[in-house]
Write a protein that holds these residues in place. Sequence first.
Motif, PDB file in Angstrom:
ATOM      1  N   ASP A  22       0.815  -1.209   0.000  1.00 53.79           N
ATOM      2  CA  ASP A  22       0.000   0.000   0.000  1.00 53.79           C
ATOM      3  C   ASP A  22       0.855   1.267   0.000  1.00 53.79           C
ATOM      4  OD1 ASP A  22      -2.293  -1.541   2.357  1.00 53.79           O
ATOM      5  OD2 ASP A  22      -2.251  -1.624   0.158  1.00 53.79           O
ATOM      6  N   CYS A  23       0.331   2.285  -0.644  1.00 50.92           N
ATOM      7  CA  CYS A  23       0.995   3.588  -0.670  1.00 50.92           C
ATOM      8  C   CYS A  23      -0.083   4.662  -0.707  1.00 50.92           C
ATOM      9  CB  CYS A  23       1.904   3.705  -1.890  1.00 50.92           C
ATOM     10  SG  CYS A  23       2.628   5.355  -2.114  1.00 50.92           S
ATOM     11  N   VAL A  24      -0.034   5.561   0.252  1.00 51.27           N
ATOM     12  CA  VAL A  24      -0.962   6.688   0.304  1.00 51.27           C
ATOM     13  C   VAL A  24      -0.136   7.967   0.296  1.00 51.27           C
ATOM     14  CG1 VAL A  24      -2.698   7.876   1.676  1.00 51.27           C
ATOM     15  CG2 VAL A  24      -2.715   5.383   1.549  1.00 51.27           C
ATOM     16  N   TYR A  25      -0.569   8.945  -0.450  1.00 47.88           N
ATOM     17  CA  TYR A  25       0.238  10.166  -0.577  1.00 47.88           C
ATOM     18  C   TYR A  25      -0.606  11.403  -0.280  1.00 47.88           C
ATOM     19  CZ  TYR A  25      -2.095  10.476  -5.095  1.00 47.88           C
ATOM     20  OH  TYR A  25      -3.038  10.555  -6.083  1.00 47.88           O
ATOM     21  N   GLU A  26       0.105  12.480   0.010  1.00 44.03           N
ATOM     22  CA  GLU A  26      -0.521  13.783   0.207  1.00 44.03           C
ATOM     23  C   GLU A  26       0.255  14.815  -0.595  1.00 44.03           C
ATOM     24  OE1 GLU A  26      -1.151  12.838   4.947  1.00 44.03           O
ATOM     25  OE2 GLU A  26      -0.873  14.932   4.327  1.00 44.03           O
ATOM     26  N   THR A  27      -0.462  15.642  -1.320  1.00 46.23           N
ATOM     27  CA  THR A  27       0.170  16.722  -2.051  1.00 46.23           C
ATOM     28  C   THR A  27      -0.859  17.772  -2.387  1.00 46.23           C
ATOM     29  OG1 THR A  27       1.460  17.316  -4.015  1.00 46.23           O
ATOM     30  CG2 THR A  27      -0.139  15.536  -4.273  1.00 46.23           C
ATOM     31  N   ARG A  28      -0.417  19.012  -2.545  1.00 42.58           N
ATOM     32  CA  ARG A  28      -1.305  20.092  -2.976  1.00 42.58           C
ATOM     33  C   ARG A  28      -1.213  20.316  -4.480  1.00 42.58           C
ATOM     34  NH1 ARG A  28       0.017  24.688   1.613  1.00 42.58           N
ATOM     35  NH2 ARG A  28      -0.681  23.497   3.401  1.00 42.58           N
ATOM     36  N   ASP A  29      -0.251  19.674  -5.097  1.00 47.80           N
ATOM     37  CA  ASP A  29      -0.068  19.860  -6.530  1.00 47.80           C
ATOM     38  C   ASP A  29      -1.197  19.209  -7.317  1.00 47.80           C
ATOM     39  OD1 ASP A  29       3.433  19.317  -6.109  1.00 47.80           O
ATOM     40  OD2 ASP A  29       2.383  21.210  -6.362  1.00 47.80           O
ATOM     41  N   THR A  30      -1.514  19.798  -8.453  1.00 51.69           N
ATOM     42  CA  THR A  30      -2.451  19.153  -9.360  1.00 51.69           C
ATOM     43  C   THR A  30      -1.705  18.277 -10.360  1.00 51.69           C
ATOM     44  OG1 THR A  30      -2.390  21.122 -10.747  1.00 51.69           O
ATOM     45  CG2 THR A  30      -4.204  20.947  -9.178  1.00 51.69           C
ATOM     46  N   THR A  31      -0.452  18.615 -10.585  1.00 55.31           N
ATOM     47  CA  THR A  31       0.405  17.785 -11.431  1.00 55.31           C
ATOM     48  C   THR A  31       1.514  17.214 -10.576  1.00 55.31           C
ATOM     49  OG1 THR A  31      -0.034  19.131 -13.387  1.00 55.31           O
ATOM     50  CG2 THR A  31       1.900  17.704 -13.449  1.00 55.31           C
ATOM     51  N   TYR A  32       1.600  15.926 -10.535  1.00 51.02           N
ATOM     52  CA  TYR A  32       2.635  15.278  -9.736  1.00 51.02           C
ATOM     53  C   TYR A  32       2.911  13.899 -10.328  1.00 51.02           C
ATOM     54  CZ  TYR A  32      -1.644  13.397  -7.626  1.00 51.02           C
ATOM     55  OH  TYR A  32      -2.889  12.832  -7.429  1.00 51.02           O
ATOM     56  N   TYR A  33       3.950  13.273  -9.797  1.00 53.41           N
ATOM     57  CA  TYR A  33       4.371  11.980 -10.329  1.00 53.41           C
ATOM     58  C   TYR A  33       4.572  11.005  -9.175  1.00 53.41           C
ATOM     59  CZ  TYR A  33       5.182  14.904 -14.358  1.00 53.41           C
ATOM     60  OH  TYR A  33       5.003  15.788 -15.385  1.00 53.41           O
ATOM     61  N   LEU A  34       4.201   9.788  -9.402  1.00 54.89           N
ATOM     62  CA  LEU A  34       4.332   8.737  -8.395  1.00 54.89           C
ATOM     63  C   LEU A  34       5.255   7.654  -8.926  1.00 54.89           C
ATOM     64  CD1 LEU A  34       0.585   8.593  -7.485  1.00 54.89           C
ATOM     65  CD2 LEU A  34       2.401   9.298  -5.928  1.00 54.89           C
ATOM     66  N   PHE A  35       6.026   7.085  -8.028  1.00 52.46           N
ATOM     67  CA  PHE A  35       7.019   6.088  -8.412  1.00 52.46           C
ATOM     68  C   PHE A  35       7.007   4.925  -7.431  1.00 52.46           C
ATOM     69  CE2 PHE A  35       9.389   8.965 -11.237  1.00 52.46           C
ATOM     70  CZ  PHE A  35       8.999  10.201 -10.764  1.00 52.46           C
ATOM     71  N   TRP A  36       7.456   3.800  -7.921  1.00 52.46           N
ATOM     72  CA  TRP A  36       7.826   2.680  -7.070  1.00 52.46           C
ATOM     73  C   TRP A  36       9.252   2.278  -7.429  1.00 52.46           C
ATOM     74  CZ3 TRP A  36       5.743   0.272  -2.907  1.00 52.46           C
ATOM     75  CH2 TRP A  36       4.393   0.530  -2.602  1.00 52.46           C
ATOM     76  N   TYR A  37      10.031   2.061  -6.354  1.00 53.01           N
ATOM     77  CA  TYR A  37      11.396   1.573  -6.509  1.00 53.01           C
ATOM     78  C   TYR A  37      11.554   0.319  -5.654  1.00 53.01           C
ATOM     79  CZ  TYR A  37      12.898   6.102  -8.466  1.00 53.01           C
ATOM     80  OH  TYR A  37      13.050   7.233  -9.246  1.00 53.01           O
TER      81      TYR A  37
END
Lengths: 117, 116
Positions: A22-37
């Motif tokens: 599981d991964c949950v994120y928080e951001t105020r950006d409307t454009t963002y990028y998510l990654f898995w490593y």
Amino acid sequence: AQKVTQAQTEISVVEKEDVTLDCVYETRDTTYYLFWYKQPPSGELVFLIRRNSFDEQNEISGRYSWNFQKSTSSFNFTITASQVVDSAVYFCALSGYSGGSNYKLTFGKGTLLTVNP
Amino acid sequence: GAVVSQHPSWVICKSGTSVKIECRSLDFQATTMFWYRQFPKQSLMLMATSNEGSKATYEQGVEKDKFLINHASLTLSTLTVTSAHPEDSSFYICSARGTSIVETQYFGPGTRLLVL
């Protein structure tokens, strides 16, 4: 501020089981990028996937699949029919522009996956 | 593609010596390189961001004079740990990003530093 939460510290499964990280994120950006490593015991971080915030299509790559849901701010990672070689620490990460981050990566704390034979 | 190398992979040194770690992007030009530190069983901690041809930007709490970073070309950045002490022992990882700030960061294999 950006934040990534990986609530599962450690997961242990038996080979051939399916497992979801599981991964949950928080951001105020409307454009963002998510990654898995993936970080195997050798230490190198291996890039697995990158997802743009405007593309919610789920992705499958062999035994790996990713479920991106903006409504719940989640980007979960599923390994189907796990193998011993999948044993590693998996990091979810987020990059965006806000808060002066300037597209630096914000990492979760990682999930240690152990696949037992 | 997108291969990043790091050298050395292991280094053991005496307290008070300086250690240089190299990070190279082998098959792409990296406008920006990042240096991270990782303690056992912890996540990565960003130390600094370096852009080719300009001074590095350090994260809060990271000593610039202790961790010297040089990004002399689009394929090479170096981290020098000056006057190393045992508390500097750690796993140091670099990453490289291409010419756009929204590109993916690719990581090197890391350098394990042990200061005796």
